[in-house]
Design an enzyme around this catalytic site. Structure first.
Site, PDB file in Angstrom:
ATOM      1  CG  ASP A   1      -0.367  -0.096   2.520  1.00  0.00           C
ATOM      2  OD1 ASP A   1       0.871  -0.208   2.604  1.00  0.00           O
ATOM      3  OD2 ASP A   1      -1.112  -0.040   3.522  1.00  0.00           O
ATOM      4  CB  SER A   2       4.583   1.713  -0.080  1.00  0.00           C
ATOM      5  OG  SER A   2       4.831   0.568  -0.869  1.00  0.00           O
TER       6      SER A   2
ATOM      7  CG  ASP B   1       0.542  -4.022   2.172  1.00  0.00           C
ATOM      8  OD1 ASP B   1       0.668  -4.848   3.095  1.00  0.00           O
ATOM      9  OD2 ASP B   1       1.373  -3.124   1.937  1.00  0.00           O
TER      10      ASP B   1
ATOM     11  CE  LYS C   1       3.411  -5.779   3.943  1.00  0.00           C
ATOM     12  NZ  LYS C   1       2.897  -4.667   4.771  1.00  0.00           N
TER      13      LYS C   1
ATOM     14  CD  GLU D   1       0.628  -1.466   8.094  1.00  0.00           C
ATOM     15  OE1 GLU D   1       0.288  -0.667   9.001  1.00  0.00           O
ATOM     16  OE2 GLU D   1       1.093  -1.104   7.000  1.00  0.00           O
TER      17      GLU D   1
ATOM     18  CD  GLU E   1       8.129   0.015   7.608  1.00  0.00           C
ATOM     19  OE1 GLU E   1       7.161  -0.709   7.281  1.00  0.00           O
ATOM     20  OE2 GLU E   1       8.339   1.134   7.102  1.00  0.00           O
TER      21      GLU E   1
HETATM   22  O1  KIV Z   1       3.669  -1.097   1.638  1.00  0.00           O
HETATM   23  C1  KIV Z   1       4.883  -1.377   1.715  1.00  0.00           C
HETATM   24  O2  KIV Z   1       5.684  -1.082   0.824  1.00  0.00           O
HETATM   25  C2  KIV Z   1       5.342  -2.075   2.899  1.00  0.00           C
HETATM   26  C3  KIV Z   1       6.822  -2.240   3.054  1.00  0.00           C
HETATM   27  C4  KIV Z   1       7.386  -0.992   3.619  1.00  0.00           C
HETATM   28  C5  KIV Z   1       7.173  -3.426   3.858  1.00  0.00           C
HETATM   29  O3  KIV Z   1       4.571  -2.478   3.725  1.00  0.00           O
END
Ligand code: KIV
Length: 277
Positions: free
Chosen positions: A56-57, A95, A125, A127, A194
């Site tokens: 989600d970056s 994510d 993924k 969090e 992280e």
């Molecule tokens: O969204 C992302 O790129 C991440 C990484 C920083 C692990 O969660």
């Protein structure tokens, strides 16, 4: 899992979740990069990267937001589909964005099922630790591999007071270890750590059966992940923990500058790039 030679699409053996635990047992480091589109995924897959994260970056890197919070499930599906289509070897993880799983196991399962059905990725993924263990359990029980994410968790950046190292001090380190164990016991196949001190990441790596994938968490994790644009030097600024392996941003601007000059001068297109008959 090592790519001894650069794999061609047809010869590449797909990385699967059981390879991650096996790599940890062998002491073989796992490599992960973010990817957000087909062309980049193709190039990075050829380098032998083990795992892609459609992170989600994308909100910061590709959509120009200052946080990952505005990213939606609808934002994630097209890039995840493109990366999954273009990838032959790497295991592709997507994510679950902010707001798509926190309400409970039912919401997490609905989002996870949609991601798996509509994108073709191999894992999701999310969090958090103890607080999202029921979500991880529901997804895992439904056959959806889950990667956890602990330490600095960008979706909680306002609660955490910004981009700060997490797990400093005995109490915080203990809480982080408890979170890591909860994520593992709920069925996660790996966990991202992280911005965690090296010794804390090392201890968590030792107590877990599942691999730890570090980002700003030192060299003793079982693997490493970076945002590909940081790794490749696409932007002027990158976090301190991200090594720049190239200066692709400058190379791209230089190429575009030359193109602009050629068109202005009338030297492009020349005969080699024209249909003369
Ligand atoms: O969204 C992302 O790129 C991440 C990484 C920083 C692990 O969660």
């Amino acid at each position: 899992m090592s790519a001894h030679t650069q794999p061609t699409p047809s010869s590449a053996k797909k990385v699967r979740v059981h390879h991650l635990a096996a790599a940890k047992q062998r002491g073989e480091k796992i490599t992960m990069l973010t990817a957000y589109d087909a062309v980049t995924a193709t190039l990075l897959d050829a380098a032998g990267v083990d795992m892609f994260l459609v992170g989600d970056s994308i909100g910061n890197v590709m959509h120009g937001h200052t946080t990952t919070l505005p990213v939606t499930v609808d934002d994630m599906i097209p890039p995840a589909r493109a990366v999954a289509r273009a990838t032959q070897r790497a295991l592709v993880v997507v994510d679950l964005p902010f707001g798509s799983y926190e309400a409970g196991p039912e919401q997490a399962l609905a989002t996870g099922v949609r991601m798996m059905k509509e994108t073709g990725v191999q894992a999701v993924k999310l969090e958090g630790g103890v607080r999202v263990a029921p979500q991880i359990r529901a997804l895992s029980d439904a056959g959806i591999p889950v990667v956890g994410h602990l330490g600095f968790t960008p979706q909680s950046e306002h609660a955490l007071g910004g981009h700060r190292v997490q797990g400093r001090g005995d109490e915080a380190a203990e809480a982080l270890a408890d979170d890591a164990l909860a994520v593992q016991e709920a069925g996660a196949v790996a966990v991202v750590l992280e911005m965690v001190p090296v010794d804390v990441a090392e201890r968590i790596t030792e107590i877990l059966r599942i691999p730890t994938i570090g980002i700003g968490a030192g060299a003793r994790c079982d693997g490493q992940v970076l945002v590909w644009t940081d790794m490749a030097g696409m932007t002027e600024w990158a976090p301190r923990f991200a090594k720049r392996y190239a200066e692709l941003g400058r190379a791209l601007t230089a190429a575009a500058t030359e193109y602009v000059e050629d068109v202005k001068k009338g030297t492009f297109p020349d005969a080699d790039h024209s249909f003369l008959e």
